[in-house]
Design a protein around this motif. Structure first.
Motif, short mmCIF file in Angstrom:
data_model
loop_
_atom_site.label_atom_id
_atom_site.label_comp_id
_atom_site.label_asym_id
_atom_site.label_seq_id
_atom_site.Cartn_x
_atom_site.Cartn_y
_atom_site.Cartn_z
N THR A 56 5.45 -11.24 -4.43
CA THR A 56 6.16 -11.45 -5.62
C THR A 56 6.73 -12.57 -5.53
O THR A 56 6.96 -13.28 -6.69
N ILE A 57 6.97 -13.74 -4.56
CA ILE A 57 7.41 -14.69 -4.61
C ILE A 57 6.43 -15.76 -4.59
O ILE A 57 5.40 -15.77 -3.61
N LYS A 141 9.31 -20.53 -7.05
CA LYS A 141 9.79 -19.94 -8.21
C LYS A 141 10.94 -19.13 -7.85
O LYS A 141 11.31 -18.78 -6.85
N HIS A 143 13.88 -16.79 -7.20
CA HIS A 143 13.68 -15.18 -6.85
C HIS A 143 15.05 -14.85 -6.06
O HIS A 143 15.88 -15.65 -5.78
N PRO A 188 20.15 -15.38 -6.75
CA PRO A 188 18.98 -16.23 -6.86
C PRO A 188 18.98 -17.54 -6.45
O PRO A 188 19.97 -18.36 -6.40
N CYS A 190 15.74 -21.02 -5.15
CA CYS A 190 14.58 -21.43 -5.35
C CYS A 190 14.19 -22.89 -4.36
O CYS A 190 15.27 -23.87 -4.96
N ASP A 242 12.49 -8.36 -4.96
CA ASP A 242 12.82 -9.72 -4.70
C ASP A 242 12.42 -10.61 -6.09
O ASP A 242 12.90 -11.81 -6.03
N GLN A 243 12.36 -10.14 -7.13
CA GLN A 243 12.14 -10.75 -8.41
C GLN A 243 13.14 -11.15 -9.01
O GLN A 243 14.00 -10.03 -9.24
N ALA A 244 13.58 -12.30 -9.56
CA ALA A 244 14.85 -12.66 -10.30
C ALA A 244 14.55 -12.05 -11.52
O ALA A 244 13.61 -11.76 -12.12
#
Length: 266
Positions: A56-57, A141, A143, A188, A190, A242-244
Motif C-alpha cells: 500500500t505504501i 506518498k 500514508h 499521516p 511522507c 496504512d493508507q491515508a
C-alpha cells in the motif's frame, strides 16, 4: 530546535534507546561492512527476504526505498520465518531461516547483542529492528503506519546534507547521524530524499511504554496474524490499514499526491 508534540516524541523519554545510540557507529560499521563484503547472492537474499514489503505504501516514479532487518515482532528474523512458515519463490522455509541465521551471525553480531540486552531488561519492548535506505530522488506518498501500540525510532547512520526530511502532519523534520528521531507513525506522514546520495537509518519500533504490556502484546498478535495472512512478505510491519484518507492529503497540502496513482505503474 524542533519542539516535541503528540507525534514527534522526545527520545529522552525512552532511556533504553540510549543503548543503541551509544553504539551507533558500531551499528553503522556493521551495515557498511555488509554492503561492501557480502556476495551478490547474500545481497540478493537479504533484500529479497529480510526486508518488510508493503502493498500500500507507494513511491513516486521509480525511486526506491530498500530495507532489511534482523528483528520482527520481537523475534529474530530466522525465528519469525519459521514461526509463520513463510514460503519464498526461490527458498523454502527451512532454507530461508538457516540463511537468515547465518547472515545475522556473520554480519550483525553487535546489533543482535544490543537488541538482546535491551529486551532482556525491558520485557521485550523492542519489536522491529531494520535498516532503511532512502535512495536519491525518493518521494513517498502520504500514508500512516497503523501501529497504535508502537512508536518508531529512527537512529541516523548515514545522513548526507541536503533536503532529506520527514513531513508529518504540519512539521518537517530532519535526521541527524548518531541521533534518534521518534515518531508516532499513526499520524499521516511522507518522507523524501531530494539529494544525490543515500540516507540510511536504523528503524527501531518499540511498544508504547504508557500502555499495559499485555494489552499491546494482544493487539500486536491479532494485527500480525491479519497482516501475515494478507501479505506474508510484510513481516507484520505493513498492512492494508496504512493508507491515508483523502481528507488528509487536502488537510496537509498534499492533494497533488492523489494524482500519483495514475502514473505510478507507468
Amino acid at each position: 530546535m524542533s519542539s516535541f508534540n503528540e507525534y514527534h516524541l522526545n527520545p529522552e523519554e525512552f532511556p533504553f534507546l540510549k543503548t543503541f545510540q551509544a553504539k551507533w557507529q558500531v551499528i553503522r560499521d556493521e551495515f557498511t561492512r555488509f554492503n561492501k563484503q557480502a556476495s551478490e547472492e547474500e545481497l540478493k537474499f537479504t533484500y529479497d527476504v529480510l526486508g518488510p514489503k508493503s502493498k500500500t505504501i507507494k513511491t513516486k516514479s521509480n525511486c526506491k526505498y530498500s530495507a532489511f532487518g534482523i528483528l520482527f515482532q520481537g523475534l529474530f528474523i530466522e525465528e519469525y520465518i519459521q514461526l509463520h512458515q513463510i514460503q519464498y519463490p526461490d527458498y523454502g522455509t527451512d532454507e530461508a531461516a538457516q540463511k537468515a541465521l547465518l547472515l545475522r551471525k556473520k554480519y550483525f553480531p553487535n546489533l543482535a547483542d544490543l537488541i538482546e540486552q535491551v529486551n532482556l531488561i525491558e520485557d521485550s519492548v523492542i519489536r522491529n529492528v531494520y535498516f532503511g535506505t532512502f535512495h536519491p530522488g525518493l518521494d513517498i506518498k502520504l500514508h500512516v503506519n497503523y501501529n497504535p501500540h508502537m512508536n518508531r525510532g529512527y537512529l541516523g547512520l548515514i545522513v548526507p546534507e541536503g533536503d532529506i526530511a520527514m513531513k508529518i502532519c504540519h512539521d518537517k523534520l530532519y535526521w541527524h547521524e548518531g541521533e534518534f528521531m521518534v515518531l508516532d507513525h499513526s499520524y499521516p506522514h511522507c518522507p523524501h530524499n531530494y539529494t544525490n546520495y543515500n540516507r540510511t537509518v536504523l528503524v527501531v519500533d518499540f511498544f508504547k511504554t504508557d500502555k499495559p504490556r499485555e494489552e499491546v502484546r494482544q493487539f500486536e498478535q491479532e494485527q500480525v496474524a491479519e497482516r501475515m495472512q494478507d501479505n506474508p512478505y510484510s513481516l507484520g510491519v505493513f498492512g492494508k490499514s496504512d493508507q491515508a484518507q483523502e481528507s488528509d492529503f487536502i488537510k496537509y497540502g498534499l492533494a497533488h499526491q492523489l494524482e500519483w496513482d495514475k502514473a505510478l505503474s507507468s
